[in-house]
Design an enzyme around this catalytic site. Structure first.
Site, PDB file in Angstrom:
ATOM      1  N   SER A 150     -10.961  20.503  46.748  1.00  0.00           N
ATOM      2  CA  SER A 150     -11.638  21.088  47.902  1.00  0.00           C
ATOM      3  C   SER A 150     -11.623  22.624  47.897  1.00  0.00           C
ATOM      4  CB  SER A 150     -11.102  20.494  49.199  1.00  0.00           C
ATOM      5  OG  SER A 150      -9.734  20.690  49.351  1.00  0.00           O
TER       6      SER A 150
ATOM      7  N   GLN B 152     -14.594  18.994  56.832  1.00  0.00           N
ATOM      8  CA  GLN B 152     -14.178  18.290  58.036  1.00  0.00           C
ATOM      9  C   GLN B 152     -13.919  19.281  59.175  1.00  0.00           C
ATOM     10  OE1 GLN B 152     -12.869  17.234  54.887  1.00  0.00           O
ATOM     11  NE2 GLN B 152     -14.513  15.742  55.096  1.00  0.00           N
TER      12      GLN B 152
ATOM     13  N   LYS C 288     -13.762  17.093  45.498  1.00  0.00           N
ATOM     14  CA  LYS C 288     -13.951  16.849  46.936  1.00  0.00           C
ATOM     15  C   LYS C 288     -14.912  17.908  47.472  1.00  0.00           C
ATOM     16  CE  LYS C 288     -11.787  16.471  51.460  1.00  0.00           C
ATOM     17  NZ  LYS C 288     -12.558  17.546  52.124  1.00  0.00           N
TER      18      LYS C 288
END
Length: 500
Positions: free
Chosen positions: A330, A359, A355
């Site tokens: 990420s 979020q 990833k």
């Protein structure tokens, strides 16, 4: 406030819609909630719209709900009423509501969109606000299995040998199959000094591994700096273990000091970094990527892309590269992709985790929270690396023994046996400088000779068999080798290519 029963199911959805509007000013997440050190601070801001809704009269609430299309929710409302009023046993209405929320999230088939009830949030906030005790590993749901993203540097999980992509099957003998991620995490965590046994399924191994870990205080520092010398030149090395609230400030201080000390080049190490906060990785990238190239692009559900830029006029006047591996995820991948595509810097190591979603925490007004995937993130060139990862420009693996697994030896291993345990131990012996003849899992005569030589060197009875004591000693020596910087082939390569 007293609500008619038929409003309860509708509020499940309204809290999400209204809370989302309020939380846009809050934290966006790239990674797992163990990094969410600012979450509790943002909830107060994000709660306001939910409270405003709660202050409306019942008639105003009904009108508001109708305006967002409550006809779509009549079936949910009906199911709630039927279950509450007719089920054979007395039921907990709160569980029905929370079950409805969890059910909606489950249909998304997204391991990063999760619901945390009040009790779970309370425990997470207590962890955030006080000392962090546990095993120190970032986890995620991958294919409905609790999966290690990366152990935290210096943590009990790292010392015990947990690795990226390890799947946790059981905690202290109890299966976590079908369990919510956060329920599983709370079982794994615990007080300093207590012990937990994890049953691990590791790709490429046969039988599951049982790994005993003693919980401890987890280090909260996220940036470590050092200097190395290459052909008379001073190289700064900055390791980022995760992207949390203070990471960008820590990084800036470390970089400033290295520059003042006259470094000639820089290696940024994000190996095993599972991600964290968007704001912090952006602030770090702003120090390296000029303003004519985006740092990252964020894409919404309609395909609209929002690029983020720096104000930097020109690049640094010294060479830089980035170290990454399969545990880099990420936010670490945002840094790596930007440094490569927008900065033109090399990426050294192995393919990253993969990833590519964003979020955001959406408080529900009662202490519970939904963490919902709202966006994709794209590299500066517009690539989505989700489930693909980023390929290094300079590929280099660690020595084979870095990838060996702990071996449980209940029955002594002897000549002519085969299996993954033998294979692992052969690789370990070879890494320690002994020649087992082969590393395919067959306990050959050459392997017997190598074991005898090892036993003699370690003051053990030279039987040529591998019992629990011999196997434990082999593993102990391998751990020492792995932790020795001189065996870090990826770092060596990063330093070697820096000035080329």
């Amino acid at each position: 406030m007293n609500l008619k029963p038929r409003f309860v199911a509708l509020l499940v959805t309204v809290a999400v819609l209204v809370g989302a509007a309020g939380s846009y000013i809050g934290i966006q997440y790239f990674g797992n909630d163990q990094n969410s050190v600012s979450q509790s601070k943002q909830i107060a801001n994000a709660d306001q719209d939910t409270k405003n809704f709660g202050s409306l009269s019942e008639k105003e609430q009904e009108e508001f709900l109708q305006n967002i299309g409550n006809t779509d929710l009549k079936k949910v409302e009906q199911a709630y009423s039927v279950i509450k009023d007719n089920y054979v046993k007395e039921i907990d209405q709160n569980k029905l509501v929370e079950g409805a929320i969890q059910g909606m999230l489950d249909t998304l088939d997204d391991p990063y969109s999760v619901y945390m009830d009040k009790d779970t949030m309370k425990q997470f906030n207590q962890t955030i606000e006080s000392s962090f005790e546990g095993i120190g590993a970032e986890v995620s749901m991958v294919d409905d299995k609790v999966t290690i993203v990366a152990p935290i540097k210096g943590s009990p999980a790292e010392k015990a040998g947990l690795k990226p992509n390890d799947q946790i099957l059981k905690v202290d003998g109890k299966s976590v199959e079908g369990m919510d991620l956060y329920d599983a995490v709370l079982k794994i965590r615990g007080k300093k000094g207590s012990e937990v046994t994890l049953e691990i399924d590791r790709p490429g191994t046969g039988d599951p591994l049982n790994i005993d870990i003693t919980r401890d205080d987890i280090p909260l520092d996220t940036v470590y700096s050092d200097t190395k010398t290459v052909d008379g030149k001073k190289v700064g090395v900055i390791e980022i273990t995760t992207f949390s609230e203070n990471t960008s400030d820590e990084f800036k201080k470390a970089l400033t000091k290295l520059e003042k000390d006259g470094m000639d080049g820089l290696v940024i190490d994000v190996r095993g970094n599972p991600g964290g906060l968007l704001q912090d990785v952006q602030e770090i990238l702003k120090q390296f990527i000029p303003k004519d190239q985006p740092l990252v692009q964020v894409e919404d559900r309609n395909g609209e892309k929002s690029p983020y830029y720096s104000d930097l006029k020109e690049k640094k006047d010294y060479p830089i590269n980035v170290l990454m591996d399969e545990g880099s995820a990420s936010a670490a991948e945002i840094l790596a992709s930007a440094m490569n595509e927008a900065g033109g810097y090399d990426l050294v190591g192995t393919k990253s985790f993969g990833k590519g979603t964003v979020q955001q925490a959406i408080p529900m007004g009662d202490g519970s929270t939904i963490k919902l995937t709202l966006f994709k993130w794209l590299t500066p060139d517009g690539n989505w690396i989700h489930k693909k990862g980023i390929q290094p420009t300079v590929k280099v693996k660690q020595p084979d023994y870095f990838y060996t697994n702990p071996v449980e030896i209940k029955d002594t291993l002897t000549y002519d046996e085969t299996g993954d345990k033998v294979k692992n131990l052969q690789k370990m012996l070879k890494g320690l400088g002994y020649d087992p003849g082969r590393t395919d899992g067959y306990f050959s005569k050459e392997t017997v000779a190598a074991v005898k030589e090892f036993q003699q060197d370690e003051g053990l009875k030279a039987t040529g068999d591998i019992d629990e004591k011999t196997g434990g000693k082999i593993e102990e020596k391998i751990v020492t080798e792995v932790r020795d910087d001189k065996n870090d082939l990826q770092m060596k390569k990063a330093l070697d290519v820096l000035f080329k």
